[in-house]
Design a protein around this motif. Sequence first.
Motif, PDB file in Angstrom:
ATOM      1  N   LEU A   1       0.824  -1.200   0.000  1.00 39.75           N
ATOM      2  CA  LEU A   1       0.000   0.000   0.000  1.00 39.75           C
ATOM      3  C   LEU A   1       0.865   1.260   0.000  1.00 39.75           C
ATOM      4  CD1 LEU A   1      -2.726  -0.950   2.641  1.00 39.75           C
ATOM      5  CD2 LEU A   1      -3.058  -0.695   0.190  1.00 39.75           C
ATOM      6  N   PRO A   2       0.363   2.325  -0.585  1.00 36.24           N
ATOM      7  CA  PRO A   2       1.078   3.601  -0.503  1.00 36.24           C
ATOM      8  C   PRO A   2       0.946   4.164   0.905  1.00 36.24           C
ATOM      9  CG  PRO A   2      -1.058   3.927  -1.529  1.00 36.24           C
ATOM     10  CD  PRO A   2      -0.895   2.450  -1.339  1.00 36.24           C
ATOM     11  N   PRO A   3       1.732   5.171   1.263  1.00 32.23           N
ATOM     12  CA  PRO A   3       1.555   5.825   2.566  1.00 32.23           C
ATOM     13  C   PRO A   3       0.142   6.378   2.702  1.00 32.23           C
ATOM     14  CG  PRO A   3       3.591   6.544   1.503  1.00 32.23           C
ATOM     15  CD  PRO A   3       2.833   5.768   0.470  1.00 32.23           C
ATOM     16  N   ILE A   4      -0.348   6.427   3.927  1.00 32.91           N
ATOM     17  CA  ILE A   4      -1.685   6.968   4.163  1.00 32.91           C
ATOM     18  C   ILE A   4      -1.715   8.443   3.766  1.00 32.91           C
ATOM     19  CG2 ILE A   4      -3.478   7.386   5.896  1.00 32.91           C
ATOM     20  CD1 ILE A   4      -2.380   5.085   7.507  1.00 32.91           C
ATOM     21  N   ASP A   5      -2.790   8.826   3.089  1.00 31.76           N
ATOM     22  CA  ASP A   5      -2.975  10.224   2.684  1.00 31.76           C
ATOM     23  C   ASP A   5      -2.805  11.126   3.915  1.00 31.76           C
ATOM     24  OD1 ASP A   5      -3.777  12.632   1.639  1.00 31.76           O
ATOM     25  OD2 ASP A   5      -5.893  12.111   1.561  1.00 31.76           O
ATOM     26  N   PRO A   6      -1.850  12.048   3.906  1.00 41.35           N
ATOM     27  CA  PRO A   6      -1.622  12.910   5.067  1.00 41.35           C
ATOM     28  C   PRO A   6      -2.856  13.692   5.500  1.00 41.35           C
ATOM     29  CG  PRO A   6       0.181  13.121   3.491  1.00 41.35           C
ATOM     30  CD  PRO A   6      -0.882  12.322   2.818  1.00 41.35           C
ATOM     31  N   ALA A   7      -3.681  14.131   4.530  1.00 42.37           N
ATOM     32  CA  ALA A   7      -4.893  14.884   4.874  1.00 42.37           C
ATOM     33  C   ALA A   7      -5.866  14.018   5.652  1.00 42.37           C
ATOM     34  CB  ALA A   7      -5.548  15.431   3.606  1.00 42.37           C
ATOM     35  N   LEU A   8      -5.994  12.754   5.256  1.00 38.28           N
ATOM     36  CA  LEU A   8      -6.871  11.820   5.962  1.00 38.28           C
ATOM     37  C   LEU A   8      -6.347  11.551   7.362  1.00 38.28           C
ATOM     38  CD1 LEU A   8      -9.283   9.838   5.912  1.00 38.28           C
ATOM     39  CD2 LEU A   8      -7.735   8.137   4.906  1.00 38.28           C
ATOM     40  N   LEU A   9      -5.046  11.397   7.478  1.00 38.13           N
ATOM     41  CA  LEU A   9      -4.429  11.116   8.780  1.00 38.13           C
ATOM     42  C   LEU A   9      -4.595  12.305   9.725  1.00 38.13           C
ATOM     43  CD1 LEU A   9      -2.969   8.590   9.781  1.00 38.13           C
ATOM     44  CD2 LEU A   9      -0.809   9.670   9.175  1.00 38.13           C
TER      45      LEU A   9
ATOM     46  N   LEU B   1     -13.764  14.142   1.560  1.00 37.26           N
ATOM     47  CA  LEU B   1     -14.348  13.128   0.676  1.00 37.26           C
ATOM     48  C   LEU B   1     -14.455  13.657  -0.751  1.00 37.26           C
ATOM     49  CD1 LEU B   1     -15.653  10.335   0.395  1.00 37.26           C
ATOM     50  CD2 LEU B   1     -17.844  11.378   1.037  1.00 37.26           C
ATOM     51  N   GLY B   2     -14.885  14.894  -0.896  1.00 38.60           N
ATOM     52  CA  GLY B   2     -14.952  15.487  -2.229  1.00 38.60           C
ATOM     53  C   GLY B   2     -13.583  15.584  -2.882  1.00 38.60           C
ATOM     54  N   ASP B   3     -12.588  15.976  -2.103  1.00 39.85           N
ATOM     55  CA  ASP B   3     -11.216  16.052  -2.621  1.00 39.85           C
ATOM     56  C   ASP B   3     -10.715  14.675  -3.035  1.00 39.85           C
ATOM     57  OD1 ASP B   3     -11.200  18.762  -2.162  1.00 39.85           O
ATOM     58  OD2 ASP B   3     -10.094  18.631  -0.269  1.00 39.85           O
ATOM     59  N   TYR B   4     -11.037  13.662  -2.220  1.00 42.71           N
ATOM     60  CA  TYR B   4     -10.606  12.291  -2.521  1.00 42.71           C
ATOM     61  C   TYR B   4     -11.191  11.815  -3.851  1.00 42.71           C
ATOM     62  CZ  TYR B   4     -10.451   7.212  -2.391  1.00 42.71           C
ATOM     63  OH  TYR B   4     -10.256   5.900  -2.733  1.00 42.71           O
ATOM     64  N   ALA B   5     -12.486  12.028  -4.043  1.00 45.14           N
ATOM     65  CA  ALA B   5     -13.135  11.577  -5.264  1.00 45.14           C
ATOM     66  C   ALA B   5     -12.550  12.280  -6.489  1.00 45.14           C
ATOM     67  CB  ALA B   5     -14.644  11.818  -5.167  1.00 45.14           C
ATOM     68  N   ARG B   6     -12.307  13.568  -6.373  1.00 44.26           N
ATOM     69  CA  ARG B   6     -11.728  14.312  -7.507  1.00 44.26           C
ATOM     70  C   ARG B   6     -10.294  13.870  -7.785  1.00 44.26           C
ATOM     71  NH1 ARG B   6     -14.927  18.348  -5.099  1.00 44.26           N
ATOM     72  NH2 ARG B   6     -13.252  18.965  -3.690  1.00 44.26           N
ATOM     73  N   ARG B   7      -9.527  13.636  -6.724  1.00 46.47           N
ATOM     74  CA  ARG B   7      -8.109  13.278  -6.891  1.00 46.47           C
ATOM     75  C   ARG B   7      -7.934  11.892  -7.476  1.00 46.47           C
ATOM     76  NH1 ARG B   7      -4.730  10.463  -3.554  1.00 46.47           N
ATOM     77  NH2 ARG B   7      -6.199  10.562  -1.806  1.00 46.47           N
ATOM     78  N   THR B   8      -8.750  10.944  -7.053  1.00 45.75           N
ATOM     79  CA  THR B   8      -8.554   9.547  -7.437  1.00 45.75           C
ATOM     80  C   THR B   8      -9.444   9.086  -8.579  1.00 45.75           C
ATOM     81  OG1 THR B   8     -10.192   8.721  -5.855  1.00 45.75           O
ATOM     82  CG2 THR B   8      -7.921   8.975  -5.054  1.00 45.75           C
ATOM     83  N   GLY B   9     -10.537   9.803  -8.831  1.00 43.72           N
ATOM     84  CA  GLY B   9     -11.498   9.327  -9.820  1.00 43.72           C
ATOM     85  C   GLY B   9     -12.374   8.208  -9.303  1.00 43.72           C
ATOM     86  N   ALA B  10     -12.398   7.999  -7.990  1.00 43.08           N
ATOM     87  CA  ALA B  10     -13.199   6.931  -7.400  1.00 43.08           C
ATOM     88  C   ALA B  10     -14.681   7.239  -7.507  1.00 43.08           C
ATOM     89  CB  ALA B  10     -12.816   6.734  -5.935  1.00 43.08           C
ATOM     90  N   SER B  11     -15.486   6.187  -7.511  1.00 44.83           N
ATOM     91  CA  SER B  11     -16.934   6.313  -7.412  1.00 44.83           C
ATOM     92  C   SER B  11     -17.328   6.191  -5.947  1.00 44.83           C
ATOM     93  CB  SER B  11     -17.627   5.213  -8.223  1.00 44.83           C
ATOM     94  OG  SER B  11     -17.247   5.282  -9.588  1.00 44.83           O
ATOM     95  N   VAL B  12     -18.322   6.979  -5.549  1.00 44.46           N
ATOM     96  CA  VAL B  12     -18.745   7.025  -4.150  1.00 44.46           C
ATOM     97  C   VAL B  12     -20.261   6.924  -4.086  1.00 44.46           C
ATOM     98  CG1 VAL B  12     -18.801   8.410  -2.028  1.00 44.46           C
ATOM     99  CG2 VAL B  12     -16.772   8.478  -3.522  1.00 44.46           C
ATOM    100  N   LEU B  13     -20.763   6.093  -3.176  1.00 39.48           N
ATOM    101  CA  LEU B  13     -22.191   6.062  -2.861  1.00 39.48           C
ATOM    102  C   LEU B  13     -22.325   6.324  -1.379  1.00 39.48           C
ATOM    103  CD1 LEU B  13     -25.015   3.930  -4.205  1.00 39.48           C
ATOM    104  CD2 LEU B  13     -24.728   4.006  -1.726  1.00 39.48           C
ATOM    105  N   ILE B  14     -23.121   7.341  -1.022  1.00 44.62           N
ATOM    106  CA  ILE B  14     -23.225   7.754   0.372  1.00 44.62           C
ATOM    107  C   ILE B  14     -24.683   7.915   0.774  1.00 44.62           C
ATOM    108  CG2 ILE B  14     -22.804  10.153  -0.352  1.00 44.62           C
ATOM    109  CD1 ILE B  14     -21.634  10.638   2.470  1.00 44.62           C
ATOM    110  N   SER B  15     -25.020   7.325   1.914  1.00 47.73           N
ATOM    111  CA  SER B  15     -26.334   7.489   2.519  1.00 47.73           C
ATOM    112  C   SER B  15     -26.186   8.365   3.750  1.00 47.73           C
ATOM    113  CB  SER B  15     -26.902   6.116   2.917  1.00 47.73           C
ATOM    114  OG  SER B  15     -28.073   6.255   3.692  1.00 47.73           O
ATOM    115  N   SER B  16     -27.030   9.378   3.855  1.00 51.62           N
ATOM    116  CA  SER B  16     -26.976  10.281   5.007  1.00 51.62           C
ATOM    117  C   SER B  16     -28.299  11.011   5.120  1.00 51.62           C
ATOM    118  CB  SER B  16     -25.831  11.288   4.854  1.00 51.62           C
ATOM    119  OG  SER B  16     -25.846  12.242   5.899  1.00 51.62           O
ATOM    120  N   HIS B  17     -28.646  11.415   6.342  1.00 51.67           N
ATOM    121  CA  HIS B  17     -29.825  12.242   6.554  1.00 51.67           C
ATOM    122  C   HIS B  17     -29.464  13.730   6.612  1.00 51.67           C
ATOM    123  CE1 HIS B  17     -31.872   8.459   8.139  1.00 51.67           C
ATOM    124  NE2 HIS B  17     -32.604   8.870   7.124  1.00 51.67           N
ATOM    125  N   ILE B  18     -28.198  14.044   6.443  1.00 50.29           N
ATOM    126  CA  ILE B  18     -27.789  15.457   6.426  1.00 50.29           C
ATOM    127  C   ILE B  18     -27.833  15.909   4.966  1.00 50.29           C
ATOM    128  CG2 ILE B  18     -26.004  17.118   7.064  1.00 50.29           C
ATOM    129  CD1 ILE B  18     -25.121  15.143   9.216  1.00 50.29           C
TER     130      ILE B  18
END
Length: 287
Positions: free
Chosen positions: A113-121, A177-194
Motif C-alpha cells: 500500500l502507498p503511505p496513508i494520505d496525510p490529509a486523511l491522517l 471526501l470530495g477532494d478524494y473523489a476528484r483526486r482519485t477518480g473513485a466512485s462514491v455512494l453515500i447514505s446520510s440524513h444530512i
Amino acid sequence: MNIRQDVLPVRVTNLTKRFGSFTALDGVSFTVEPGETVALLGRNGAGKSTLIGCLMGFLVPDKGSVDLFGQNVLDLPRDLRAKTGFVPQTMTGFGAFTVGKLIDYIGAFYGRLPPIDPALLRWADLDPKKIVKSLSGGQRQRLAILLAMRHEPDFLVLDEPVASLDPHARRDFMNLLGDYARRTGASVLISSHILSDLERLCSRLLFLRQGCLVLDVPTNVFRATTRWLDHATPHILNDLPLQIIGQRETGLLVHGWSEDVILPEGTTISVPDFEDAFLEITATRAA
C-alpha cells in the motif's frame, strides 16, 4: 489508481430482497459511473441499509443481481474486492487492538500500500497507541473512515458516516471526501440524513421509498427541473411532460419542468427547498 473506464463500477439489476413476508427492496435498478458521487436518499425503513448490504455482498438477493467492476458481487475475486471500501453506521469489534495495530492489520489484507494520505491522517487525529475500545463514538467513526479509505478504493460506500461526528469534523470530512473523489477518480455512494451535505457533494440523487427507487436524477437536473405547482391538480397535467413526485393539498411537486411548459392560468410556480422536496418524494404512500 487504475480504473477501467469501459467497466461500470456498479450495476444493480432488478434487485429484490425480502425478509419473510416483508419486501425491503422491490425491483431496484441503477448504475454508478466511474468518478460519480451518488447520494442514496430515503426515510428510515426505505431500504437504504438493505441495499448497501446487497451492494457489499453481506446480503443475498431474492431476485436480481449486483455487479461490481463487471462481476457479480457474490463471486467477487479478492483483487476486485480490494478495490472497494465500506464505512458502516457504527464501527464494532476489534476492541482489544490499538489504533495503530488495527490500521496495520487491516492494511495487510491489501498487500503493498502507498503511505496513508496525510490529509486523511490529520483529519482522523487518532493516537496510534490508544486502545480501540477506549475510543469515543466519534473517534471510532473516524477510525472506520480511515480504515475504509486507507487503501484508496475505486468504489467507496458510506452508510450514515457522519452521524456520530461533531459539526466541525463532519464539515471537514465532507470536504476531504470530495477532494478524494476528484483526486482519485473513485466512485462514491453515500447514505446520510444530512441533506445539505449530499446536495453539495453528490452529482446524482437516488430516492428510495418503501423499497422502490422512485427517482434517479443528476443533482443539477433535479435543481433545474423540480418545481412546486400550486393551484394545480393531477388531471391538468395529463398532456404535459411532467412527472408528479409529490402532492399536497394546495398543489403538486413535479419533475421535468422547463420554461417551455405551458401551464393553466392561475398555476403558481416555485422552487422547492431540497429538504421539503425530499420529504415529499420519500413520503409513505397509501397502498
